[in-house]
Structure formats: structure tokens, C-alpha cells
Design an enzyme around this catalytic site. Sequence first.
Site, PDB file in Angstrom:
ATOM      1  N   ARG A 239      59.855 -40.547  58.240  1.00  0.00           N
ATOM      2  CA  ARG A 239      60.239 -41.881  57.782  1.00  0.00           C
ATOM      3  C   ARG A 239      61.312 -41.723  56.705  1.00  0.00           C
ATOM      4  O   ARG A 239      61.194 -40.850  55.837  1.00  0.00           O
ATOM      5  CB  ARG A 239      59.029 -42.651  57.208  1.00  0.00           C
TER       6      ARG A 239
ATOM      7  N   GLU B 146      67.292 -47.862  57.369  1.00  0.00           N
ATOM      8  CA  GLU B 146      67.720 -47.821  58.772  1.00  0.00           C
ATOM      9  C   GLU B 146      67.525 -49.141  59.512  1.00  0.00           C
ATOM     10  O   GLU B 146      68.201 -49.401  60.507  1.00  0.00           O
ATOM     11  CB  GLU B 146      66.968 -46.722  59.531  1.00  0.00           C
TER      12      GLU B 146
ATOM     13  N   HIS C 288      66.850 -42.584  64.824  1.00  0.00           N
ATOM     14  CA  HIS C 288      65.426 -42.724  65.162  1.00  0.00           C
ATOM     15  C   HIS C 288      65.205 -42.478  66.658  1.00  0.00           C
ATOM     16  O   HIS C 288      64.599 -43.304  67.357  1.00  0.00           O
ATOM     17  CB  HIS C 288      64.902 -44.103  64.744  1.00  0.00           C
TER      18      HIS C 288
HETATM   19  P1  NAI Z   1      49.495 -37.297  62.075  1.00  0.00           P
HETATM   20  O1  NAI Z   1      48.665 -38.415  61.528  1.00  0.00           O
HETATM   21  O2  NAI Z   1      48.989 -36.524  63.238  1.00  0.00           O
HETATM   22  O3  NAI Z   1      49.807 -36.249  60.882  1.00  0.00           O
HETATM   23  C1  NAI Z   1      50.174 -36.642  59.608  1.00  0.00           C
HETATM   24  C2  NAI Z   1      49.756 -35.542  58.628  1.00  0.00           C
HETATM   25  O4  NAI Z   1      50.164 -35.942  57.316  1.00  0.00           O
HETATM   26  C3  NAI Z   1      48.237 -35.317  58.573  1.00  0.00           C
HETATM   27  O5  NAI Z   1      47.938 -33.941  58.714  1.00  0.00           O
HETATM   28  C4  NAI Z   1      47.835 -35.849  57.206  1.00  0.00           C
HETATM   29  O6  NAI Z   1      46.752 -35.129  56.646  1.00  0.00           O
HETATM   30  C5  NAI Z   1      49.108 -35.634  56.422  1.00  0.00           C
HETATM   31  N1  NAI Z   1      49.188 -36.528  55.260  1.00  0.00           N
HETATM   32  C6  NAI Z   1      48.821 -37.829  55.204  1.00  0.00           C
HETATM   33  N2  NAI Z   1      49.060 -38.314  53.982  1.00  0.00           N
HETATM   34  C7  NAI Z   1      49.609 -37.302  53.269  1.00  0.00           C
HETATM   35  C8  NAI Z   1      50.070 -37.194  51.940  1.00  0.00           C
HETATM   36  N3  NAI Z   1      50.007 -38.245  51.120  1.00  0.00           N
HETATM   37  N4  NAI Z   1      50.581 -36.018  51.528  1.00  0.00           N
HETATM   38  C9  NAI Z   1      50.623 -34.965  52.369  1.00  0.00           C
HETATM   39  N5  NAI Z   1      50.190 -34.997  53.646  1.00  0.00           N
HETATM   40  C10 NAI Z   1      49.693 -36.156  54.073  1.00  0.00           C
HETATM   41  O7  NAI Z   1      50.901 -37.928  62.371  1.00  0.00           O
HETATM   42  P2  NAI Z   1      52.000 -37.400  63.398  1.00  0.00           P
HETATM   43  O8  NAI Z   1      51.729 -37.969  64.744  1.00  0.00           O
HETATM   44  O9  NAI Z   1      52.133 -35.936  63.236  1.00  0.00           O
HETATM   45  O10 NAI Z   1      53.307 -38.141  62.847  1.00  0.00           O
HETATM   46  C11 NAI Z   1      53.900 -37.757  61.605  1.00  0.00           C
HETATM   47  C12 NAI Z   1      54.971 -38.783  61.262  1.00  0.00           C
HETATM   48  O11 NAI Z   1      56.033 -38.709  62.205  1.00  0.00           O
HETATM   49  C13 NAI Z   1      54.516 -40.247  61.366  1.00  0.00           C
HETATM   50  O12 NAI Z   1      53.906 -40.660  60.185  1.00  0.00           O
HETATM   51  C14 NAI Z   1      55.784 -40.979  61.609  1.00  0.00           C
HETATM   52  O13 NAI Z   1      56.296 -41.389  60.359  1.00  0.00           O
HETATM   53  C15 NAI Z   1      56.715 -39.942  62.217  1.00  0.00           C
HETATM   54  N6  NAI Z   1      57.137 -40.271  63.584  1.00  0.00           N
HETATM   55  C16 NAI Z   1      58.475 -40.292  63.853  1.00  0.00           C
HETATM   56  C17 NAI Z   1      58.944 -40.571  65.128  1.00  0.00           C
HETATM   57  C18 NAI Z   1      60.415 -40.567  65.440  1.00  0.00           C
HETATM   58  O14 NAI Z   1      60.813 -41.001  66.536  1.00  0.00           O
HETATM   59  N7  NAI Z   1      61.268 -40.084  64.553  1.00  0.00           N
HETATM   60  C19 NAI Z   1      58.005 -40.863  66.218  1.00  0.00           C
HETATM   61  C20 NAI Z   1      56.609 -40.752  65.853  1.00  0.00           C
HETATM   62  C21 NAI Z   1      56.202 -40.479  64.563  1.00  0.00           C
END
Ligand code: NAI
Length: 345
Positions: free
Chosen positions: A232, A261, A293
Site C-alpha cells: 500500500r 494513487e 497497482h
Molecule cells: P497477509 O494478511 O497474508 O499478510 C500480512 C502480514 O503482515 C501478516 O503476516 C501479518 O502478521 C503482518 N502484519 C500485520 N500487521 C502488521 C504490523 N503492524 N507490522 C508488521 N507486520 C504486520 O496479507 P497478504 O495477502 O500477504 O497481503 C499483503 C499486502 O499486499 C496487503 O495488505 C495488501 O496491502 C497488498 N496487496 C497488494 C496487491 C497489489 O496488486 N499490489 C494485491 C493484493 C494485496
Amino acid sequence: MSMKIAFFDTKEYDIPAFENYGGRNGIEFKFYETKLDVDTVGLARGFDGVCVFVNDNVSSPVVDKLFDLGVKYIALRCAGYNNVDVKHCYKKLHVVRVPAYSPYAVAEHTMAMLLTSVRRIHKAYNRTREFNFSLNGLKGFDLHGKTVGVVGTGRIGSAFIDICRGFGMNILAYDKFPRENADFPYVTLDELFARSDVISLHIPLFEDTYHLIDREALKKLKKGVILLNTSRGALIDAEALVEGIKQRVIGGACLDVYEEESELFFEDYSGHIIEDDTLARLLSMPNVIVTSHQAFLTEEALANIAETTVENLCDLRDGKACQNELCYDCGSIDECKRTRRKRCF
Ligand code: NAI
């Protein structure tokens, strides 16, 4: 039983998969190019539900109007739901989302950006198209043996770690909730900042992760670090990033997301003067690569998004429990009344 859904903010790549899965399950989509907001909500008249994406505006007045129109469902075709007033939907509309669709799509795009940056592919591509076959200024470095700091070891971060391992990189990780029995070391954020040649962000945007990379963080980074953000935009203070690049602390930045964005990404502004000077400055730098994105945009991810959205809608229509319904009564999206009563309300 058939169901009619008004689909907002349609892009041409959305249509085939939604028509395919919808058609097979008795769900008819009407595709609108416009975003959903207070001015366009009237288009939802006569529909059972609306299908929305990240930049549709489902604020409380829109929710009220949808309810008045007899619309029952809001199907988000994305994971995040910060653009929906979920609390206001309670006792009015059911809200479902797609929590995961392809971690590989995002992880692979992240590596594609990293390789592009360190091997100067973006420069070489432009040069050879103009019959300039000079190699001056294209020197890169091996990823093998370098240290990558992965911030967030959830679905996408883990997939990215696997890819980096294949390149022979050393892994350091940071996560607020570290995985048990992980086969890579977790370190503090400061240690990750100090030791990493490449840093990749894979955490959600929350209050405590807002501007994780700011002017203070810049002071802790290894000189010449390559920064990757496919999560993000607001995880990085974009103005601080410009400073960091100008001071040569940051050796390269690969950004699939950008703090501001929402006004720009997903649309064609090639004939316009861009008002955002920070983005314009970043785009002028030879060691910055921006994609709009796009990381999620693979055939597989689009198919998964459409399949899960249609399944969510079928569950709602057929009175089944829907795992992907957001709960707004007790505030939890995991264990809550929904699991006992099949519905939040
Ligand atoms: P996920 O929920 O599987 O993993 C997120 C990780 O961040 C978890 O291991 C969690 O423990 C950790 N976390 C949560 N809060 C935290 C904090 N305050 N400090 C440190 N670590 C923390 O999510 P996933 O599926 O891996 O997605 C990650 C990010 O990717 C999403 O949040 C989204 O923003 C982004 N995304 C981007 C896309 C794109 O097209 N560019 C598409 C899909 C997701």
C-alpha cells in the site's frame, strides 16, 4: 434462482471471468464503467446487489440509498474494505469480500520489478528500440548472495521469500506476528533496515504501519538499498523517499502503489498535466520504476477473484453461511455470531 448484480468501475479485463462464472451460476452482471458514489448510486435500482472495487465510494449516504433502492448485497471484488462504511451496513446490507486471490501474482511482480531495476531492463528496452546497443550505464549487480529484508511474512511475503531463495539470496524477516517454526530468521525492524541490500514491504496499511519508511527510517537504511513496495502506498512517505534518493541513501525504488494513487492509477492521463509534483519527480528519476497497482493483474488472479465473488453471492442468495462475509455487529471478521447464525444479522 437468478440474481442481478450492478458491477461498478468496470475495466475490460474484468468482464470475461465474471460473465463466465456468473453465467454458470445464474448471476447476471450489468457492467458500468462509472464508479459507485452518491451521484451514481441510482444505477443500482432494480438490482439485488452491487459489485465494487477499491476506489468505489460506499460511504453511509450511499449505503442508505442502496438500502432504500432494495439492494441487499455489496460484493467487494478485493480484500480491503476501507472504502465501505461497514458499520453503517449493519441490518441493511450484507458485505462480502475476496480475502486472497493469488499471492504468486503479487510476489512474482515484485521480483519482476526488482530484476528490472537491478539489471536496468527498463533502460535497455528503450535503447534497443532506437538501435542504441551501447551498454554504458547499464551495469547491474548479482542478487545471488545479497540480503533481502522482507517486511510481512503472510501469504505474499512468504511467496516472495520462496522466490528470493531460488535466487540464492539471504533472507531476513520482520513481522508483528512472526510465524512459528519459520526456516528464516526474524529480526527487529531496525536490524532489517541496517543489514538489507533489498527491502520489500508486504504488510497491510494500518495506523501503526503508516509511513513505516519515513525520514527517521531513512537514517537506519543501508546505503544504496533497493526499496520495493507492492503493498500500500502510504507505507512509504513519498516525499521522504524523494529525499532519500536524492541523498543516494536509496539506490532504487520499485513502486506498484503510491500514497496518492487513487486519483491517478488505473486511468490514462497521458494527455494531461499531472498535478502531483512528488510523483512527477519520482517518475523523472532513472532508478525509480512505477507500475500502477498492477501486481495482482494475472489471468489466474482475475479468475480467482471472479470465482470467489460469485461463490460469495451464491452463498448469500442460497441462505448458506458465507466465510467471506464481513461482520459489523461484533466487529470481528473471524470468530463471531456469523459462524453460529450463518449471517451477521
Ligand atoms: P497477509 O494478511 O497474508 O499478510 C500480512 C502480514 O503482515 C501478516 O503476516 C501479518 O502478521 C503482518 N502484519 C500485520 N500487521 C502488521 C504490523 N503492524 N507490522 C508488521 N507486520 C504486520 O496479507 P497478504 O495477502 O500477504 O497481503 C499483503 C499486502 O499486499 C496487503 O495488505 C495488501 O496491502 C497488498 N496487496 C497488494 C496487491 C497489489 O496488486 N499490489 C494485491 C493484493 C494485496
